[in-house]
Design an enzyme around this catalytic site. Sequence first.
Site, PDB file in Angstrom:
ATOM      1  N   CYS A   9      -0.966  -2.912 -16.156  1.00 57.51           N
ATOM      2  CA  CYS A   9      -1.111  -1.819 -15.194  1.00 57.51           C
ATOM      3  C   CYS A   9      -0.484  -2.164 -13.843  1.00 57.51           C
ATOM      4  CB  CYS A   9      -2.563  -1.405 -15.028  1.00 57.51           C
ATOM      5  SG  CYS A   9      -3.599  -2.729 -14.417  1.00 57.51           S
ATOM      6  N   HIS A  54       0.832  -1.205   0.000  1.00 63.42           N
ATOM      7  CA  HIS A  54       0.000   0.000   0.000  1.00 63.42           C
ATOM      8  C   HIS A  54       0.867   1.255   0.000  1.00 63.42           C
ATOM      9  CE1 HIS A  54      -2.366   3.208   1.934  1.00 63.42           C
ATOM     10  NE2 HIS A  54      -3.354   2.704   1.220  1.00 63.42           N
TER      11      HIS A  54
HETATM   12  C1  PEP Z   1      -1.992  -5.646 -10.036  1.00 69.25           C
HETATM   13  O1  PEP Z   1      -2.328  -6.595  -9.331  1.00 69.25           O
HETATM   14  O2  PEP Z   1      -0.988  -5.651 -10.778  1.00 69.25           O
HETATM   15  C2  PEP Z   1      -2.792  -4.408 -10.030  1.00 69.25           C
HETATM   16  C3  PEP Z   1      -2.525  -3.419 -10.864  1.00 69.25           C
HETATM   17  O3  PEP Z   1      -3.778  -4.284  -9.111  1.00 69.25           O
HETATM   18  P1  PEP Z   1      -3.533  -3.991  -7.542  1.00 69.25           P
HETATM   19  O4  PEP Z   1      -2.103  -3.572  -7.385  1.00 69.25           O
HETATM   20  O5  PEP Z   1      -4.501  -2.938  -7.184  1.00 69.25           O
HETATM   21  O6  PEP Z   1      -3.834  -5.329  -6.940  1.00 69.25           O
END
Ligand code: PEP
Length: 556
Positions: free
Chosen positions: A511, A134
Amino acid sequence: MEFTVENEKLYMLQTRNGKRTAQAALKIACDLVDEGMRTEEEAVAMIDPRNLDTLLHPQFDAAALKSATPAGKGLGASPGAACGKIVFSADDAVAWAEKGEKVVLVRLETSPEDITGMKAAQGILTVRGGMTSHAAVVARGMGTCCVSGCGDIAMDEENKKFTLAGKEYHEGDPISIDGTTGNIYDGLIPTVDATIAGEFGRIMAWADKYRTLKVRTNADTPADAKKARELGAEGIGLCRTEHMFFEEDRIAAFREMICADTVEEREAALAKILPYQQGDFEKLYEALEGNPVTIRFLDPPLHEFVPTEEEDIKKLADAQGKSVEDIKALIDSLHEFNPMMGHRGCRLAVTYPEIAKMQTSAVIRAAINVKKAHADWDMKPEIMIPLIGDIKELKYVKKVVVETADAEIAAAGVELEYEVGTMIEIPRAALTADEIATEADFFCFGTNDLTQMTFGFSRDDAGKFLEAYYDAKIFENDPFAKLDQTGVGKLMETAIKLGKPVNPNLHIGICGEHGGDPSSVEFCHKIGLDYVSCSPFRVPIARLAAAQAAINNVGK
Ligand code: PEP
Ligand code: MG
């Protein structure tokens, strides 16, 4: 250069790349083009994309840093340098900052409740957490320096103190941290602000001319989206909607939703949330001026949002007309042993379809409103479903989305196209991508979770043992920072190979945090992704890395 002359003959003995600051590197590259000694492509290829960080974030004063010795080291989780007085809570960070103090927020780990404190701090230091924790993800989004996962810190949050390298640090003590190297220093090392040099724009314009990979951003607020646009983002590749509920009135409504016992109670809480969502989406669409915006549906580990302070629990109990004991029991029932593998992502939409309904209404209503004001913008909302592992999950959630979206569009009497796609972040989704592609308009690789689940390491805890892996030469890099092309990359390639023939219109991006890492960007170019998406301050790095990938791989 080292050379010798023997018998009238010149021998070059060795040469090394001249060390140069990022600003100097940009100036040299531009001058070489202006003097006809290098082509634009060669100039673009000469710049190390990672060095751009120094143009975008504050750095330590080089002279002052020379005499400083690190007291400890964590992960360089979000670049830049920061110094300030130690505070141990988000509230203290805000209060001290309001008094004009520069502070560094030191926490065991951060959670959504810490956001205001993280914003108020110059830098963030955590004891736990990896490159996709986080603290790391949120700090990178804000452009705030962060050192995470310094396990050598013995923390005593309650008494507002910690020990590092034999020294006890208290609230108000000065500290300095370097989010690029992960170094932690006792005392204040002055910082110098970032300045984007004149040549930056020229190099970036050349990079844009040669790259084929699009660069989007991960942004959850209109301010982040605007910053990313200034830095060249061509769309939003990931809006984490759970990040839109940190402010006090919003988190209250969100908690009412989590703690609802019946569908009616949940719908009442969702009705409070809908206008916030719709308003935020409208602002995001406005900031992106018709460029694509991918909205990811809720993906929180729910327990992160429940109140922990007695006072907040009481407030929630009053709002819900329940007893404090009832709310506490509910909070206990939300506890999960492994929340990252728990009740999150699309699982939430399966158990509570009304959440997906509300989010769809907010996305579609926002798009309709913005389209009314900007008829020339190509508004085509992209709704992204997280954590899909089975085609049936996607079908189930998509049905809710399509029914709601179509009803909203019909009720408004307008025409609006939209897309429903999925994250590919569970290995099973990659392995069954031929099935999933029959229902998805797009894939977006969530390589944070895909890395976590492919290796079976927790993205929040791996930092504790990875150091031993580097020492033992098992790993050279943190796979959460630099994509593991051999394993995780193979799953990505498999998903593309399986998905594209089934759905030739499928557009594919990434992403996960790797979308802003130069070597991972090169890999994404090679396997034929359409775009990478990264935090706003990494957009220039991704643009340059994408151009270098195109230039270096011509004809390969
Ligand atoms: C991921 O898991 O790569 C992602 C972009 O989502 P999060 O980091 O919110 O789990
Ligand atoms: Mg994920």
